[in-house]
Scaffold this active site. Structure first.
Site, mmCIF file in Angstrom:
data_model
loop_
_atom_site.group_PDB
_atom_site.id
_atom_site.type_symbol
_atom_site.label_atom_id
_atom_site.label_comp_id
_atom_site.label_asym_id
_atom_site.label_seq_id
_atom_site.Cartn_x
_atom_site.Cartn_y
_atom_site.Cartn_z
ATOM 1 N N CYS A 1 48.811 -26.323 -4.793
ATOM 2 C CA CYS A 1 48.377 -25.223 -3.936
ATOM 3 C C CYS A 1 46.928 -24.851 -4.191
ATOM 4 O O CYS A 1 46.638 -23.795 -4.780
ATOM 5 C CB CYS A 1 49.299 -24.028 -4.132
ATOM 6 S SG CYS A 1 50.986 -24.477 -3.770
ATOM 7 N N ARG B 1 39.121 -36.179 -10.921
ATOM 8 C CA ARG B 1 37.755 -36.639 -10.667
ATOM 9 C C ARG B 1 37.253 -36.368 -9.243
ATOM 10 O O ARG B 1 36.107 -35.942 -9.084
ATOM 11 C CB ARG B 1 37.602 -38.121 -11.017
ATOM 12 C CG ARG B 1 37.860 -38.406 -12.515
ATOM 13 C CD ARG B 1 37.431 -39.811 -12.930
ATOM 14 N NE ARG B 1 35.987 -39.936 -12.888
ATOM 15 C CZ ARG B 1 35.308 -40.488 -11.920
ATOM 16 N NH1 ARG B 1 35.929 -41.037 -10.897
ATOM 17 N NH2 ARG B 1 33.990 -40.513 -11.956
#
Ligand code: PLP
Length: 421
Positions: free
Chosen positions: A346, A314
């Protein structure tokens, strides 16, 4: 209101210490409070007591079997948006007579499954979909009870990615085309257009868009009845917002929302369906994570924790704000510093909070990301080959793992090698 509070300096879910759960389950994990789920459902239900209604919880917000069952035991029906969600609802013991099926892209296979299960209603989003359902229902010798989703072209004043009731959104039938499509529906085999549906967006904190939409809906229901359609059901969708920030003004109480419905539609002798999702589960869940490192960058400081965007998307997807608090309570005068709270994934977009003022934390400290019960675990993935985050439910002094953490073997065994390798 929720049941995540400090007791003796440690954050608890109801009567269970989150440190204890972390010791048993490991981190990160989602934790839900049964009492909070029940309370939110009950408050909403009681606010609607003067209206003939059925609450169909939008289970895409949180579709764990334990959550569905907790709510269905209170009488909730379910709003589903896929066959998979329908199976989840049925598996948890929800009566098919309390299931509505929404979504812009229902396949014929999904329609067949839902008709065979004898669900309450389909919410129809386009004319081609209506024709497809008519074909499927006629071939099965069944009648599909439908509501047509109307797009009223109102601005719900929410984040663009969760606004659904504007003309440019993919959802529903344009208001001006509604009478025409009901006329078509009435003539089609296997279709009973008994209802009308509207869902204008999510995390709506201002009642005026609802009011405007419901006024338009009133005009349309009267026009459709004049045209000879027997509209008995109005599905008003979900969308009512919850407080995410401690400082912000509380979103309107469900009673005020109910009052608007009484004022605009109350005299039309309708059975109302409501599809709240976030309102029921949002503040009933948290994500608990462990601090790994504190990294002092040249431009910013980073709190690196073991939960990431794949566990709770979110913040990066909707620019959502989630309050973050330490599991071990800190004195009010603890010095604060501004940090980004980031995960190990990453991606630069992997953050739980940006530029957040937090008290000093050290490696191995636990933090709780609040209001993570809706659109949290359901959107989790395994990007970077991270294991799906487990889920725990608390009830009073007890807790249970309601979805265990998989193993790396589980994860990797989902792949299959072709014979030539
Ligand atoms: C997502 C959705 C809901 C639930 O929205 P909330 O904001 O979580 O209440 C209800 N109805 C439909 C059709 C939806 O797509």
């Amino acid at each position: 209101m929720h049941h995540f509070t400090y007791k003796n300096g440690v954050l608890h879910a109801e009567d269970v210490s989150l440190t204890n759960i972390a010791n048993e389950v490991g981190t990160p994990f989602y934790c839900y409070s049964s009492a909070t789920l029940e309370r939110h459902y009950t408050v909403f239900e009681q606010s609607l007591s003067e209206l003939d209604h059925l609450i169909c919880y939008a289970l895409k917000a949180n579709s764990n079997q334990a959550v569905i069952k907790t709510l269905s035991k209170l009488g909730a029906g379910m709003d589903v948006v896929s066959e998979g969600e329908m199976h989840r609802a049925l598996k948890a013991g929800v009566s098919p007579k309390k299931i509505c099926f929404a979504g812009v892209g229902k396949t014929k296979a999904e329609m067949t499954a839902a008709l065979n299960a004898n669900i309450l209603s389909f919410n129809i989003e386009s004319e081609p979909e209506l024709h497809a359902l008519s074909q499927v229902a006629s071939a099965l010798g069944k009648t599909a009870h439908i509501a047509i989703r109307i797009n009223p072209d109102v601005d719900a004043k929410t984040h663009a990615k969760i606004s659904t009731g504007k003309a440019e959104n993919k959802f529903g039938i344009a208001y001006e085309q509604a009478r025409q499509i009901y006329a078509t529906a009435a003539k089609l085999d296997g279709i009973d257009p008994h209802g009308i549906h509207m869902h204008i967006g999510s995390q709506i904190t201002d009642l005026s868009p609802f009011k405007n939409a419901f006024k338009l809906l009133r005009e349309l229901i009267l026009a459709l009845r004049d045209d000879g359609h027997n509209i008995t059901h109005a599905d008003l969708g979900g969308g009512l917002g919850i407080p995410y920030e401690e400082t912000e003004q509380s979103p309107p109480h469900p009673q005020k929302y109910a009052q608007i419905i009484k004022d605009t539609l109350g005299d039309l002798r309708l059975t109302f369906i409501f599809e709240p999702g976030r309102l029921i589960t949002g503040n009933a869940g948290i994500l608990v994570s462990k601090v790994l490192y504190l990294k002092q960058g040249s431009a910013k400081d980073f709190l690196i924790v073991d939960a990431a965007m794949n566990d709770l998307i979110r913040p990066t997807l909707y620019e959502a704000y989630h309050q973050i608090i330490p599991v071990n309570e800190q004195a009010n005068d603890t010095p604060k510093r501004t940090m980004d709270v980031v995960g190990p994934v990453c991606e630069t977009g992997d953050f739980l909070a940006e530029n957040r003022e937090l008290a000093q934390l050290a490696p191995d400290d636990l933090i709780a990301v609040l209001s993570a019960g809706a659109y949290g675990a359901v959107q989790a993935g395994t990007y970077n080959s991270r294991l799906l985050v487990p889920e725990v439910m608390v009830k009073g002094k007890d807790f249970a793992v309601i979805r265990p953490r998989p193993t790396y073997e589980d994860l990797i065994n989902q792949d299959q090698l072709p014979t030539w390798l």
